[in-house]
Enzyme design. Structure first.
Site, mmCIF file in Angstrom:
data_model
loop_
_atom_site.group_PDB
_atom_site.id
_atom_site.type_symbol
_atom_site.label_atom_id
_atom_site.label_comp_id
_atom_site.label_asym_id
_atom_site.label_seq_id
_atom_site.Cartn_x
_atom_site.Cartn_y
_atom_site.Cartn_z
ATOM 1 C CB CYS A 112 -0.991 -0.024 1.147
ATOM 2 S SG CYS A 112 -2.291 1.231 0.974
ATOM 3 C CG HIS A 220 -4.351 -3.413 2.545
ATOM 4 N ND1 HIS A 220 -3.525 -2.849 3.500
ATOM 5 C CD2 HIS A 220 -4.829 -2.393 1.793
ATOM 6 C CE1 HIS A 220 -3.513 -1.541 3.332
ATOM 7 N NE2 HIS A 220 -4.290 -1.236 2.305
ATOM 8 C CD GLU A 222 -2.135 -5.686 5.284
ATOM 9 O OE1 GLU A 222 -3.026 -4.861 5.572
ATOM 10 O OE2 GLU A 222 -1.669 -5.826 4.132
#
Length: 259
Positions: A112, A220, A222
């Site tokens: 990001c 994203h 994660e």
């Protein structure tokens, strides 16, 4: 060999009048559970860092997302209030760390804000409020209270065949959770575009001729480590690169000790 250590640079946050060094736990959790590494949080400072000293002690660099944006002056643009919020201490920490990690062949995963920092660190530029550009979708985070919904996987991305990213997650169409209002404008000369959204927005890059895994993604991964296959594959590839670097570093150290 001990568990490899990955550096994550912090953000500056003001909470109830106190200034905090902070990073979202979702990145720490993903590094530990998805990449099978331990984490070292690097404080954000506008000066005083020993970047080689930091990198001497770690085996990888994970650059997280953030609510702040890279200051436009760092890519030759005039800053406006709409470009913020800013975090100059983070900029002064991450950009040199990124450049030095690449020079040293230390594995890098930038997410990001991280992919935007990677692009700026290597000479590229950014576009702000891309949703106002004709033909570009609204990639911003939905205004909903539930994080699982806000970070929902809803966008198609096309991964370039033969790319570094394709080696990790496979080529062709994948679905991701890309939440941003800024994006890469002019790609840095040392970066190869690895994936595009269907509206042409750059969603992943890699460092050309890098000595190690060096990938940036706009989405994203994660958040969904543990439940989403693509997210798991990306963090596993990063973790494998970190372990390979750590093993080579240890071997070099043992050879030097035996000499």
């Amino acid at each position: 060999m001990s568990v490899p250590l990955v550096a994550i640079p912090c953000d500056i946050r003001e909470i109830e009048g106190n200034v905090w060094q902070a990073t979202p736990n979702q990145y720490v959790r993903a590094a530990v559970k998805g990449a099978d590494v331990m984490v070292f949080l690097v404080p954000a400072q506008e000066n005083g860092h020993d970047f080689d000293g930091i990198l001497d002690r770690v085996d990888g660099l994970l650059v997280s997302g953030s609510r702040t944006n890279v200051h436009p002056s760092l890519y030759g643009a005039q800053a406006t209030e709409a470009d913020g919020p800013f975090d100059p201490a983070r900029d002064a920490t991450t950009l040199p760390l990124i450049r030095r990690a690449i020079e040293r062949g230390i594995p890098l995963l930038a997410i990001c804000r991280g992919i935007q920092e990677l692009n700026v660190a290597l000479g590229g530029t950014l576009a702000n409020d891309i949703q106002d550009t004709p033909g570009i979708w609204d990639h911003r985070k939905p205004d909903v209270p539930e994080l699982d919904e806000a970070y929902g996987i809803r966008q198609n991305v096309i991964v370039k065949e033969g790319s570094c990213l394709a080696a990790a997650v496979g080529p062709g169409e994948i679905q991701v959770n890309s939440l941003h209002r800024q994006a890469i404008s002019r790609t840095a000369p040392r970066l190869a575009v690895e994936a595009l959204a269907e509206d042409g927005t750059i969603e992943a890059v890699s460092v050309i001729d890098s000595k190690a895994f060096a990938v940036g993604v706009q989405w994203h991964p994660e958040y969904w480590v543990g439940t989403d296959g693509t997210s798991n594959k990306l963090f596993k590839a990063f973790g494998d690169a970190v372990r390979d670097y750590a093993a080579r570093k240890q071997h070099t150290s043992e050879k030097a000790g035996a000499a």
